[in-house]
Design a protein around this motif. Structure first.
Motif, PDB file in Angstrom:
ATOM      1  N   LYS A 146       0.863  -1.192   0.000  1.00  0.00           N
ATOM      2  CA  LYS A 146       0.000   0.000   0.000  1.00  0.00           C
ATOM      3  C   LYS A 146       0.897   1.239   0.000  1.00  0.00           C
ATOM      4  CE  LYS A 146      -3.427   2.462   2.799  1.00  0.00           C
ATOM      5  NZ  LYS A 146      -4.419   2.720   1.747  1.00  0.00           N
TER       6      LYS A 146
ATOM      7  N   ASN B  94      -3.207   4.136  12.644  1.00  0.00           N
ATOM      8  CA  ASN B  94      -4.379   3.324  12.282  1.00  0.00           C
ATOM      9  C   ASN B  94      -4.162   2.605  10.953  1.00  0.00           C
ATOM     10  OD1 ASN B  94      -5.831   3.946  14.541  1.00  0.00           O
ATOM     11  ND2 ASN B  94      -6.862   5.717  13.612  1.00  0.00           N
ATOM     12  N   MET B  95      -3.571   3.326   9.986  1.00  0.00           N
ATOM     13  CA  MET B  95      -3.345   2.709   8.673  1.00  0.00           C
ATOM     14  C   MET B  95      -2.336   1.563   8.788  1.00  0.00           C
ATOM     15  SD  MET B  95      -3.161   6.220   6.442  1.00  0.00           S
ATOM     16  CE  MET B  95      -3.462   5.653   4.798  1.00  0.00           C
TER      17      MET B  95
ATOM     18  N   GLN C 242      -1.775  -0.245  11.430  1.00  0.00           N
ATOM     19  CA  GLN C 242      -2.403  -1.353  12.142  1.00  0.00           C
ATOM     20  C   GLN C 242      -3.324  -2.147  11.216  1.00  0.00           C
ATOM     21  OE1 GLN C 242      -1.507  -2.246  15.341  1.00  0.00           O
ATOM     22  NE2 GLN C 242      -2.552  -4.076  14.585  1.00  0.00           N
ATOM     23  N   GLU C 243      -4.135  -1.394  10.424  1.00  0.00           N
ATOM     24  CA  GLU C 243      -5.059  -2.067   9.488  1.00  0.00           C
ATOM     25  C   GLU C 243      -4.292  -2.921   8.478  1.00  0.00           C
ATOM     26  OE1 GLU C 243      -7.609   0.814   7.607  1.00  0.00           O
ATOM     27  OE2 GLU C 243      -8.467   1.385   9.553  1.00  0.00           O
ATOM     28  N   CYS C 244      -3.198  -2.379   7.954  1.00  0.00           N
ATOM     29  CA  CYS C 244      -2.413  -3.138   6.972  1.00  0.00           C
ATOM     30  C   CYS C 244      -1.784  -4.369   7.621  1.00  0.00           C
ATOM     31  CB  CYS C 244      -1.344  -2.256   6.344  1.00  0.00           C
ATOM     32  SG  CYS C 244      -1.999  -1.259   5.010  1.00  0.00           S
TER      33      CYS C 244
ATOM     34  N   ASP D 194      -2.940  -6.011  10.118  1.00  0.00           N
ATOM     35  CA  ASP D 194      -4.029  -6.973  10.334  1.00  0.00           C
ATOM     36  C   ASP D 194      -4.375  -7.718   9.048  1.00  0.00           C
ATOM     37  OD1 ASP D 194      -4.103  -6.156  12.927  1.00  0.00           O
ATOM     38  OD2 ASP D 194      -5.887  -4.899  12.738  1.00  0.00           O
ATOM     39  N   ASP D 195      -4.223  -7.032   7.904  1.00  0.00           N
ATOM     40  CA  ASP D 195      -4.532  -7.649   6.606  1.00  0.00           C
ATOM     41  C   ASP D 195      -3.302  -8.313   5.979  1.00  0.00           C
ATOM     42  OD1 ASP D 195      -7.054  -6.724   6.807  1.00  0.00           O
ATOM     43  OD2 ASP D 195      -6.797  -5.015   5.442  1.00  0.00           O
TER      44      ASP D 195
END
Ligand code: DAT
Length: 185
Positions: free
Chosen positions: A38, A75-76, A78-80, A82-83
């Motif tokens: 990303k 947050n970004m 963490q989200e990445c 997690d994915d």
């Protein structure tokens, strides 16, 4: 380059940094495309989310709201994570980010005459152009990166030509593949 990971992440995060005009955004977007990471263009993110804390009238620039930016980016990240997706971020500074976010810091460097032409084309004022040229000559960003991160993860790369850029993307791709192989268990 060091490629040990004690964060438990499955994919690495990379920061592309350097003086304005060295090719950070162009290189980071090619890296993102080639490797499937990303891309976060931090300058754009700041504008989109208005991460400003007032205006500096003398310098005629917004003052960065670092806390707002870092919360947003945390947050970004963490989200990445997690994915199981990695991030390639680009920004003209690096000391503000937590060290734990990145596994590789690429510092792009450009020869003075080439940078002069790029900044002129970008429409920079003479003052802004000379400030940035001086920063590049004095290797301000390289020193900032080495002071802010483990020197083993800081890589200086030439970014003068399209061939340089392609080579840098390819090198980064190989590094990511090796990182994934070393961290898959
Ligand atoms: P930055 O994000 O560091 O400010 P950029 O990615 O916007 O720089 O690039 C500035 C301009 O220079 C843009 O027109 C693309 C060009 N460019 C960047 N890196 C290059 C390279 N290695 N070879 C040729 N052109 C390059």
């Amino acid at each position: 380059m060091s490629d040990n990971n004690d964060t438990g992440r499955k994919r690495p995060n990379i920061l592309v940094t350097g003086t304005p005009g060295v090719g950070k955004t162009a290189t980071a977007s090619l890296i993102a495309e080639a490797i499937g990471l990303k891309h976060i263009n931090v300058g754009d993110l700041i504008k989109q989310h208005k991460c400003y804390d007032g205006h500096d009238d003398t310098l005629d620039t917004h003052i960065l709201d670092e806390d707002k930016l870092l919360d947003l980016m945390e947050n970004m990240f963490q989200e990445c994570a997690d994915d199981n997706k990695g991030i390639v971020a680009d920004y003209h500074s690096c000391e503000l980010f937590p060290e734990r976010w990145f596994d590789l810091i690429l510092v792009l460097r450009t020869k003075t005459d080439i940078l002069y032409d790029r900044l002129t084309e970008r429409g920079y004022s003479e003052k802004k152009r000379s400030e940035n040229m001086e920063a590049e000559i004095m290797q301000v960003l390289l020193d900032e990166a080495k002071e802010s991160y483990d020197v083993n993860i800081v890589q200086e790369l030439q970014s003068n030509t399209v061939d340089d850029m392609d080579g840098n993307v390819e090198r980064c791709k190989q590094w990511v593949e090796q990182w994934i192989a070393n961290n898959s268990s």
